[in-house]
Design a protein around this motif. Structure first.
Motif, mmCIF file in Angstrom:
data_model
loop_
_atom_site.group_PDB
_atom_site.id
_atom_site.type_symbol
_atom_site.label_atom_id
_atom_site.label_comp_id
_atom_site.label_asym_id
_atom_site.label_seq_id
_atom_site.Cartn_x
_atom_site.Cartn_y
_atom_site.Cartn_z
ATOM 1 N N ASP A 289 0.857 -1.177 0.000
ATOM 2 C CA ASP A 289 0.000 0.000 0.000
ATOM 3 C C ASP A 289 0.904 1.241 0.000
ATOM 4 O O ASP A 289 1.717 1.410 0.906
ATOM 5 C CB ASP A 289 -0.827 -0.041 1.290
ATOM 6 C CG ASP A 289 -2.121 0.706 1.165
ATOM 7 O OD1 ASP A 289 -3.155 0.106 1.466
ATOM 8 O OD2 ASP A 289 -2.073 1.880 0.787
ATOM 9 N N ALA A 290 0.794 2.087 -1.026
ATOM 10 C CA ALA A 290 1.747 3.206 -1.148
ATOM 11 C C ALA A 290 1.020 4.524 -1.412
ATOM 12 O O ALA A 290 0.064 4.576 -2.184
ATOM 13 C CB ALA A 290 2.735 2.936 -2.272
ATOM 14 N N LEU A 291 1.504 5.561 -0.753
ATOM 15 C CA LEU A 291 0.990 6.915 -0.975
ATOM 16 C C LEU A 291 2.027 7.688 -1.777
ATOM 17 O O LEU A 291 3.213 7.689 -1.437
ATOM 18 C CB LEU A 291 0.764 7.607 0.369
ATOM 19 C CG LEU A 291 0.373 9.085 0.333
ATOM 20 C CD1 LEU A 291 -1.041 9.250 -0.233
ATOM 21 C CD2 LEU A 291 0.442 9.689 1.735
ATOM 22 N N VAL A 292 1.586 8.338 -2.866
ATOM 23 C CA VAL A 292 2.510 9.112 -3.702
ATOM 24 C C VAL A 292 2.072 10.572 -3.653
ATOM 25 O O VAL A 292 0.930 10.897 -3.992
ATOM 26 C CB VAL A 292 2.513 8.604 -5.157
ATOM 27 C CG1 VAL A 292 3.550 9.373 -5.990
ATOM 28 C CG2 VAL A 292 2.808 7.106 -5.199
ATOM 29 N N MET A 293 2.966 11.421 -3.209
ATOM 30 C CA MET A 293 2.629 12.836 -3.043
ATOM 31 C C MET A 293 3.632 13.706 -3.805
ATOM 32 O O MET A 293 4.835 13.421 -3.821
ATOM 33 C CB MET A 293 2.678 13.229 -1.561
ATOM 34 C CG MET A 293 1.752 12.442 -0.642
ATOM 35 S SD MET A 293 0.051 12.998 -0.709
ATOM 36 C CE MET A 293 0.131 14.464 0.315
ATOM 37 N N ASN B 232 11.400 8.439 -12.577
ATOM 38 C CA ASN B 232 11.497 9.714 -13.305
ATOM 39 C C ASN B 232 10.521 10.778 -12.824
ATOM 40 O O ASN B 232 10.054 11.593 -13.620
ATOM 41 C CB ASN B 232 11.273 9.486 -14.817
ATOM 42 C CG ASN B 232 12.209 8.439 -15.370
ATOM 43 O OD1 ASN B 232 13.393 8.404 -15.013
ATOM 44 N ND2 ASN B 232 11.694 7.558 -16.225
ATOM 45 N N ARG B 233 10.168 10.759 -11.564
ATOM 46 C CA ARG B 233 9.263 11.798 -11.045
ATOM 47 C C ARG B 233 9.809 12.292 -9.709
ATOM 48 O O ARG B 233 10.305 11.509 -8.899
ATOM 49 C CB ARG B 233 7.846 11.241 -10.819
ATOM 50 C CG ARG B 233 7.159 10.721 -12.065
ATOM 51 C CD ARG B 233 6.549 11.855 -12.867
ATOM 52 N NE ARG B 233 5.379 12.435 -12.218
ATOM 53 C CZ ARG B 233 4.134 12.015 -12.453
ATOM 54 N NH1 ARG B 233 3.898 11.001 -13.270
ATOM 55 N NH2 ARG B 233 3.113 12.606 -11.868
ATOM 56 N N ASN B 234 9.692 13.567 -9.492
ATOM 57 C CA ASN B 234 10.132 14.135 -8.224
ATOM 58 C C ASN B 234 8.963 14.104 -7.229
ATOM 59 O O ASN B 234 8.279 15.112 -7.020
ATOM 60 C CB ASN B 234 10.622 15.573 -8.441
ATOM 61 C CG ASN B 234 11.181 16.162 -7.153
ATOM 62 O OD1 ASN B 234 11.577 15.427 -6.255
ATOM 63 N ND2 ASN B 234 11.194 17.476 -7.065
ATOM 64 N N VAL B 235 8.706 12.931 -6.681
ATOM 65 C CA VAL B 235 7.581 12.743 -5.772
ATOM 66 C C VAL B 235 8.059 12.013 -4.515
ATOM 67 O O VAL B 235 9.142 11.442 -4.495
ATOM 68 C CB VAL B 235 6.448 11.930 -6.432
ATOM 69 C CG1 VAL B 235 5.835 12.685 -7.594
ATOM 70 C CG2 VAL B 235 6.969 10.555 -6.889
ATOM 71 N N GLN B 236 7.217 12.061 -3.458
ATOM 72 C CA GLN B 236 7.534 11.324 -2.233
ATOM 73 C C GLN B 236 6.621 10.097 -2.154
ATOM 74 O O GLN B 236 5.407 10.229 -2.339
ATOM 75 C CB GLN B 236 7.304 12.185 -0.987
ATOM 76 C CG GLN B 236 8.122 13.470 -0.936
ATOM 77 C CD GLN B 236 7.459 14.595 -1.717
ATOM 78 O OE1 GLN B 236 6.276 14.824 -1.589
ATOM 79 N NE2 GLN B 236 8.248 15.281 -2.539
ATOM 80 N N VAL B 237 7.226 8.959 -1.896
ATOM 81 C CA VAL B 237 6.455 7.723 -1.771
ATOM 82 C C VAL B 237 6.499 7.258 -0.319
ATOM 83 O O VAL B 237 7.572 7.169 0.271
ATOM 84 C CB VAL B 237 7.018 6.614 -2.685
ATOM 85 C CG1 VAL B 237 6.184 5.339 -2.546
ATOM 86 C CG2 VAL B 237 7.051 7.075 -4.134
ATOM 87 N N THR B 238 5.331 7.008 0.223
ATOM 88 C CA THR B 238 5.247 6.483 1.595
ATOM 89 C C THR B 238 4.672 5.076 1.539
ATOM 90 O O THR B 238 3.551 4.878 1.071
ATOM 91 C CB THR B 238 4.327 7.377 2.458
ATOM 92 O OG1 THR B 238 4.812 8.720 2.419
ATOM 93 C CG2 THR B 238 4.306 6.891 3.898
ATOM 94 N N ALA B 239 5.462 4.116 1.991
ATOM 95 C CA ALA B 239 5.003 2.720 2.020
ATOM 96 C C ALA B 239 5.626 2.050 3.228
ATOM 97 O O ALA B 239 6.578 2.576 3.816
ATOM 98 C CB ALA B 239 5.398 1.990 0.739
#
Lengths: 310, 347
Positions: A35-39, A295-302
C-alpha cells in the motif's frame, strides 16, 4: 456485485487461499501487496501505472503485476483514546470526528470501534452498519489511564482475513501509562500485518490518572505530560506510522480533530495498492521494501518491509 | 445611661488550642472529622507558623504521642489535598504547607527515637504515596526513604519499598522505546541493579513475602538473568493471593517469551487467565504470542475476548506499576491504630 464480494468470489472461485497474514495473499503462489501513498508536495499524485513504479524487495527489483487506486473497499479500525484527559469537550470533539468517518464510509467499507483508557473495550467489530456504529459511539465514556500500546495491538489483531485494505486510525492525546505490551512487541506485530497505521495526536496539557486501590480507597495520581514526554510520545506514534506506511497527523486543537480524521480517510483512499510475486529474494524472515516512482520528483510512503514465514 | 454587664461569651480558642483540639480528635479516632476540620474549617486560623511552632515546642516526652497523631493527621490532609487537585500538585499551596509541617513534626519525633513503630509505618506510608505519583517525574514531597532505611535496615517491607522505588525509576526511563529501546542505558541498568539489591535483601529478610519475590523475579528478568528470574518466579507458587499469583504467571509468561519459548509463555498466560478471568493483560499477552506465531485467528479471538471482559474489576498489572501505592490503605489503618492505642498524655 459489490467490490468486496467480487474480490472474495474471485479468490474463492479460483480455488485459491487468502492467507491470514494479509501482507501476503497466497493465491497458489505467494504474492505481496504493498500500500503506497505518492505525493507531490501536499498533493497526491494520481494516474500512475504499474510500470511507473520501482519496487525493491530485499534489495531485488520486482515486477509489479497489478495496481489499483481508490477501488478496494476499506476496513477502518478506529482505536480511540478515551482516558481521563478526554473527558468533557474533548470527548464531544472525538465523537464528532468519528461520526464524520462513519458518514464517509462507502457502501462496501466497514469500520470497527475500539475505545481505550487503561481498559480496552471493543464497542463494535468491523461492520458496515452506520447506525450500529453511531449507537456504539454514543456509549463511549472517558476516564482513567492510558493503555495506548495494548489498544494498538488489539486493533492490529482485529484485522481479519477479508481481502480489503485496513486502516488503523489511532487517536491519542498523551503518553502510555498502563499497557502490558511493550512498544517493541507492538511494533513487531505491526510489521507482521498489512494494516496501515495513521496516528492522530492532539497536543494537550496534563493527564489525570484515577486508580482505585485494593483497600477501597480511591485516589488520583497525576501524570503531568511534559513537553519532552509529548515529543517522545509523538516519536513513538511516528514509528508506528513509518513501519506500516502510514503518516502521523498532529493537531494543536480539539476543534481540528474532525478535519484531521477526514483527511486521514481521504488520504488513505488516494493510495496505490501494488501487487507483485517475489522473485529472487531470500525467505523466510524480514523483507525490507523500497518503493519508488520512476522519473518523477515525488515522495512515496510505504511500509518499510514485511515478514514471511516461508 | 444604663450600665449592664457584657454578655458572657466564651472566648474563642486560640489557634494553637484549636489545633491541639484537632490532634486530640484524631487521637480519639475521629479521623475523618479531624482531617476535614484541619483541611476546610481551621486552616484559615491555624497557619503554618502555628503548626510548625507547636511541633517545635512539643518536646516533652509525654507529647510524643501527640506528635505521632499530628504526623498521621497532616499526612492524611496532604493526601486529600493532592487527590483533590492532582493536576496542580506542584503548585498546590496546601500540599506544600503540610509537607513543611510534616518535616518539622518528623524531625521532632525522630529526635526521641529513630526506630519507633509509628515512624516505621509512616516511612512506608509516605513512600507508598510518593510512588503513586512517581511517574509524573519529580514529586514535590520530601523524600524520607533513606531515613527509613537507615532506621530499619533489616526491615523486609522497607527493603521491598526501596526495591519497588528503583524498579519504578527504571520504568520511567525505559517506558519510552525511542529513548531507551530495551531499558539498557546506564541509568536504567543502575536502577535495576539497585532494585535487585534491595529486593534480594527483602526476600532474605522474609522468604515468605511473595511480592518481594515476584518483583525480584521481574527485575532479574529485565536484567537478562533469566535462569535466576525463573527460580524466583517458580518458587512459592501458591501465595494464596490471587492478584500476586496472577502477576507471577504474567511475568513467567514474559520470561518464557524472552527464552524463545512461546508455547511455554502461552501455558503461563492461560493459567493466569484461568485464575482470574477479568483482567485484560494476560489475554492481550496471549493474543500477542499467538499473533507472533502466525495464528492470527486465535490472536483476534483472544484479543476480542480481552476487550469483552467485565469492566468492574481492576487488572493487578495496573496496581503493580505504581509500586507500593496499593498498600496505602493498609499502612494508614496501621498508623491510625498506633495513634489511637498510644497511651501518652495529650497535654
Amino acid at each position: 456485485m459489490s467490490m468486496r464480494r467480487f474480490i472474495t468470489a474471485t479468490i474463492a472461485g479460483a480455488g485459491l487461499i487468502a492467507s491470514v497474514g494479509a501482507q501476503q495473499i497466497r493465491v497458489g503462489i505467494e504474492v505481496v501487496r504493498v500500500d503506497a501513498l505518492v505525493m507531490a508536495g501536499r498533493q497526491p499524485v494520481t494516474g500512475l501505472k504499474a510500470e511507473d513504479f520501482d519496487v525493491l524487495d530485499s534489495g531485488v527489483a520486482q515486477a509489479v503485476s497489478a495496481l489499483s487506486f481508490e477501488r478496494l473497499p476499506l476496513n477502518i479500525i478506529c482505536v480511540l483514546d478515551v482516558s481521563g484527559s478526554v473527558q468533557g469537550e474533548p470527548l464531544r470533539r472525538l465523537r464528532e470526528g468519528t461520526t464524520a468517518i462513519i458518514d464517509a464510509l462507502a457502501a462496501d467499507d466497514r469500520a470497527a470501534l475500539l475505545a481505550f483508557s487503561n481498559r480496552l473495550q471493543l464497542h463494535t467489530g468491523l461492520t458496515g452498519d452506520k447506525e450500529k456504529l453511531k449507537t456504539a459511539l454514543a456509549n463511549v465514556e472517558a476516564g482513567n489511564a492510558t493503555s495506548m500500546l495494548d489498544a494498538t495491538f488489539a486493533g492490529l489483531a482485529l484485522r481479519d482475513t477479508d481481502p480489503g485494505r485496513t486502516l488503523l486510525l489511532l487517536f491519542t492525546d498523551g503518553v502510555d501509562t498502563a499497557s502490558w505490551l511493550t512498544a517493541r512487541r507492538v511494533l513487531d506485530a505491526a510489521r507482521r500485518t498489512d494494516v496501515v497505521i495513521y496516528p492522530v495526536s492532539v497536543r494537550t496539557g496534563p493527564l489525570v490518572t484515577i486508580v482505585n486501590l485494593p483497600s477501597g480507597a480511591a485516589m488520583m495520581p497525576m501524570r503531568q505530560q511534559s513537553t519532552q514526554q509529548g515529543k517522545e510520545s509523538e516519536t513513538l506514534l511516528k514509528a508506528f506510522a513509518e513501519e506500516t506506511g502510514g503518516r502521523l497527523f498532529v493537531v494543536e486543537r480539539q476543534t481540528d480533530l474532525k478535519q484531521a480524521f477526514l483527511d486521514v480517510v481521504k488520504e488513505f483512499r488516494q493510495r496505490y495498492v501494488l501487487t507483485y510475486t517475489p522473485t529472487g529474494v531470500p525467505a523466510p524472515g524480514w523483507h525490507p521494501l523500497e518503493v519508488r516512482v520512476k522519473n518523477r520528483n515525488v515522495q512515496v510512503t510505504a511500509r518499510r518491509g514485511y515478514y514471511t514465514s516461508r | 445611661m444604663w450600665l449592664c454587664a457584657a454578655p458572657a461569651f466564651a472566648q474563642p480558642p486560640t489557634p494553637r488550642a484549636s489545633y491541639e483540639n484537632l490532634i486530640g480528635l484524631y487521637r480519639k479516632g475521629a479521623f475523618e472529622r479531624a482531617v476535614s476540620e484541619l483541611r476546610f474549617v481551621s486552616v484559615a486560623d491555624i497557619d503554618e507558623q502555628v503548626m510548625t511552632d507547636w511541633a517545635r515546642v512539643a518536646r516533652r516526652e509525654e507529647r510524643r504521642d501527640d506528635l505521632a497523631a499530628a504526623l498521621m493527621l497532616h499526612s492524611e490532609v496532604l493526601f486529600e489535598e493532592a487527590a483533590s487537585d492532582p493536576v496542580r500538585l506542584r503548585s498546590n499551596v496546601a500540599v506544600r504547607k503540610h509537607n513543611q509541617v510534616l518535616d518539622a513534626i518528623h524531625q521532632q519525633l525522630r529526635g526521641y527515637s529513630r526506630n519507633t513503630p509509628i515512624l516505621r509505618t509512616w516511612y512506608l506510608l509516605w513512600e507508598a504515596f510518593r510512588q503513586g505519583f512517581s511517574m509524573s517525574g519529580n514529586v514535590p514531597l520530601s523524600d524520607h526513604l533513606d531515613e527509613g532505611l537507615s532506621a530499619f535496615p533489616e526491615d523486609a517491607d522497607m527493603l521491598l519499598t526501596a526495591g519497588a522505588r528503583h524498579e519504578l525509576i527504571w520504568w520511567g526511563v525505559a517506558q519510552n522505546p525511542q529513548r531507551d529501546p530495551d531499558g539498557n542505558s546506564r541509568a536504567a541498568q543502575g536502577s535495576l541493579n539497585e532494585a535487585r539489591r534491595y529486593l534480594r535483601k527483602s526476600v532474605d529478610a522474609n522468604p515468605k513475602a511473595i511480592e518481594a519475590r515476584i518483583r525480584l523475579g521481574r527485575v532479574l528478568m529485565l536484567l537478562g538473568d533469566l535462569d535466576a528470574a525463573g527460580e524466583q518466579l517458580t518458587a512459592n507458587s501458591q501465595s494464596g493471593q490471587p492478584a500476586f499469583e496472577y502477576l507471577r504467571l504474567l511475568f513467567l509468561g514474559d520470561l518464557r517469551e524472552r527464552q524463545n519459548d512461546p508455547a511455554g509463555a502461552m501455558v503461563a498466560y492461560e493459567e493466569a487467565i484461568g485464575l482470574t478471568p477479568s483482567p485484560q493483560s494476560a489475554r492481550l499477552a496471549a493474543a500477542q504470542v499467538s499473533h507472533g506465531m502466525g495464528r492470527r485467528s486465535d490472536a483476534a479471538r483472544i484479543a476480542t475476548q480481552a476487550m469483552n471482559t467485565k469492566r468492574d474489576e481492576n487488572d493487578p498489572w495496573w496496581g503493580y506499576q505504581r509500586g507500593q501505592w496499593w498498600r496505602i490503605g493498609y499502612y494508614m489503618k496501621v498508623g491510625r491504630g498506633l495513634v489511637v492505642n498510644a497511651k501518652g498524655s495529650t497535654r
